[in-house]
Design a protein around this motif. Sequence first.
Motif, PDB file in Angstrom:
ATOM      1  N   PHE A 115       0.836  -1.205   0.000  1.00  7.43           N
ATOM      2  CA  PHE A 115       0.000   0.000   0.000  1.00  7.43           C
ATOM      3  C   PHE A 115       0.874   1.260   0.000  1.00  7.43           C
ATOM      4  O   PHE A 115       0.548   2.260  -0.640  1.00  7.43           O
ATOM      5  CB  PHE A 115      -0.920   0.027   1.223  1.00  7.43           C
ATOM      6  CG  PHE A 115      -1.909  -1.113   1.315  1.00  7.43           C
ATOM      7  CD1 PHE A 115      -2.356  -1.779   0.184  1.00  7.43           C
ATOM      8  CD2 PHE A 115      -2.396  -1.520   2.553  1.00  7.43           C
ATOM      9  CE1 PHE A 115      -3.273  -2.824   0.274  1.00  7.43           C
ATOM     10  CE2 PHE A 115      -3.314  -2.553   2.660  1.00  7.43           C
ATOM     11  CZ  PHE A 115      -3.753  -3.215   1.522  1.00  7.43           C
ATOM     12  N   CYS A 118       2.394   2.873  -3.227  1.00 10.77           N
ATOM     13  CA  CYS A 118       1.520   3.655  -4.107  1.00 10.77           C
ATOM     14  C   CYS A 118       1.482   5.105  -3.634  1.00 10.77           C
ATOM     15  O   CYS A 118       1.621   5.395  -2.451  1.00 10.77           O
ATOM     16  CB  CYS A 118       0.099   3.098  -4.090  1.00 10.77           C
ATOM     17  SG  CYS A 118      -0.022   1.352  -4.519  1.00 10.77           S
ATOM     18  N   ILE A 121      -4.214   5.389  -3.126  1.00 11.53           N
ATOM     19  CA  ILE A 121      -4.989   4.154  -3.074  1.00 11.53           C
ATOM     20  C   ILE A 121      -6.269   4.401  -2.289  1.00 11.53           C
ATOM     21  O   ILE A 121      -6.262   5.033  -1.232  1.00 11.53           O
ATOM     22  CB  ILE A 121      -4.163   2.998  -2.450  1.00 11.53           C
ATOM     23  CG1 ILE A 121      -4.924   1.672  -2.506  1.00 11.53           C
ATOM     24  CG2 ILE A 121      -3.718   3.326  -1.038  1.00 11.53           C
ATOM     25  CD1 ILE A 121      -4.054   0.465  -2.162  1.00 11.53           C
ATOM     26  N   VAL A 134      -9.516   4.056  -9.571  1.00 13.54           N
ATOM     27  CA  VAL A 134      -8.977   4.125  -8.203  1.00 13.54           C
ATOM     28  C   VAL A 134      -8.732   5.591  -7.877  1.00 13.54           C
ATOM     29  O   VAL A 134      -7.940   6.258  -8.550  1.00 13.54           O
ATOM     30  CB  VAL A 134      -7.662   3.326  -8.084  1.00 13.54           C
ATOM     31  CG1 VAL A 134      -7.043   3.500  -6.704  1.00 13.54           C
ATOM     32  CG2 VAL A 134      -7.898   1.846  -8.377  1.00 13.54           C
ATOM     33  N   SER A 140      -8.675   6.772   2.364  1.00 14.41           N
ATOM     34  CA  SER A 140      -7.642   6.644   1.340  1.00 14.41           C
ATOM     35  C   SER A 140      -6.268   6.887   1.939  1.00 14.41           C
ATOM     36  O   SER A 140      -6.127   7.459   3.021  1.00 14.41           O
ATOM     37  CB  SER A 140      -7.888   7.638   0.197  1.00 14.41           C
ATOM     38  OG  SER A 140      -7.955   8.969   0.701  1.00 14.41           O
ATOM     39  N   ALA A 181      -2.601   2.756  -7.324  1.00 14.72           N
ATOM     40  CA  ALA A 181      -2.729   1.328  -7.048  1.00 14.72           C
ATOM     41  C   ALA A 181      -3.501   0.636  -8.160  1.00 14.72           C
ATOM     42  O   ALA A 181      -4.438   1.200  -8.735  1.00 14.72           O
ATOM     43  CB  ALA A 181      -3.447   1.117  -5.721  1.00 14.72           C
ATOM     44  N   ALA A 186      -6.098  -2.114  -4.668  1.00 17.21           N
ATOM     45  CA  ALA A 186      -7.005  -1.134  -4.073  1.00 17.21           C
ATOM     46  C   ALA A 186      -8.179  -1.820  -3.381  1.00 17.21           C
ATOM     47  O   ALA A 186      -8.640  -1.373  -2.326  1.00 17.21           O
ATOM     48  CB  ALA A 186      -7.504  -0.168  -5.139  1.00 17.21           C
TER      49      ALA A 186
END
Length: 275
Positions: A115, A118, A121, A134, A140, A181, A186
């Motif tokens: 995660f 990114c 995401i 996304v 988020s 992502a 995601a």
Amino acid sequence: MSPLLDDSGSVRARKLSLPGVMLCAVASVNILATVAALRRAMTVANFGDCVLFTDSAHEIATPGIRVVTIEPIVSSAAYSQFVLRDLVDHVTLQHCMLVQWDGYPTHPKLWEDAFLECDYIGAPWPQFSDGHNVGNGGFSLRSRNLMEACRAPGMTIGHPEDVMIGRVNRSALEKRGLRFAETTLAARFSCERSGNLHMSFGFHGVFHMVDVLGVHQFLKLYESLDERTSVWRDLTTIIRELRAGGASWTIGPRMWCDRIRAYWPGKNTLMQRRD
């Protein structure tokens, strides 16, 4: 099925350590529910910082939550403006995890270090099939680099803020080397209108909250809300979930009456983005 959180609002697993992530929320309404969301997120992980941006006069007596005073968020568009243009000025860590009263992390065991690889995401949008899906901004994770790029010359600052990032400006952001992502990743980060609540790190959407909190805790939270627009949008689903969880048959008529009163002529409420 038992709720994801226990009666104290804590998750049922060991906490994560996320020192490079700032947890934050931006709100002028539903302050008590927003603080509750921050507190629940803080049971999932130890964050490098936790900030509530608000104009509210509510006393926020929660250890670990800093309060930064801002101008009132008088509309959903004003929320988007603040998130896209001003929020980054307060972010000193590498990433910002943005939560709302109806969206936050719940499953520390489902955290993935991917995660953090990114720049943006959030839960995938099922209504888009062009690859720019996304994603939802209500819960988020975004890098400070992306937040800075979002207000660079040539970028569109508009509303909703997540659509500006994930669709309107996405190609321009990717040309700057910022990474979104993939849909599958995601979906493991968050679910909203698609995905599986029990297979995602977190969620966004009040229609998930009976499952997350249980009937008693959800109704307690519902009573604390001073702005219920997102509840009304999915009221039929929420009532069905409450009844399935054992709530009295009277809950449906009661909530429909609340909705009617909310839209009675002359009643004004602050509106804040909830989707």
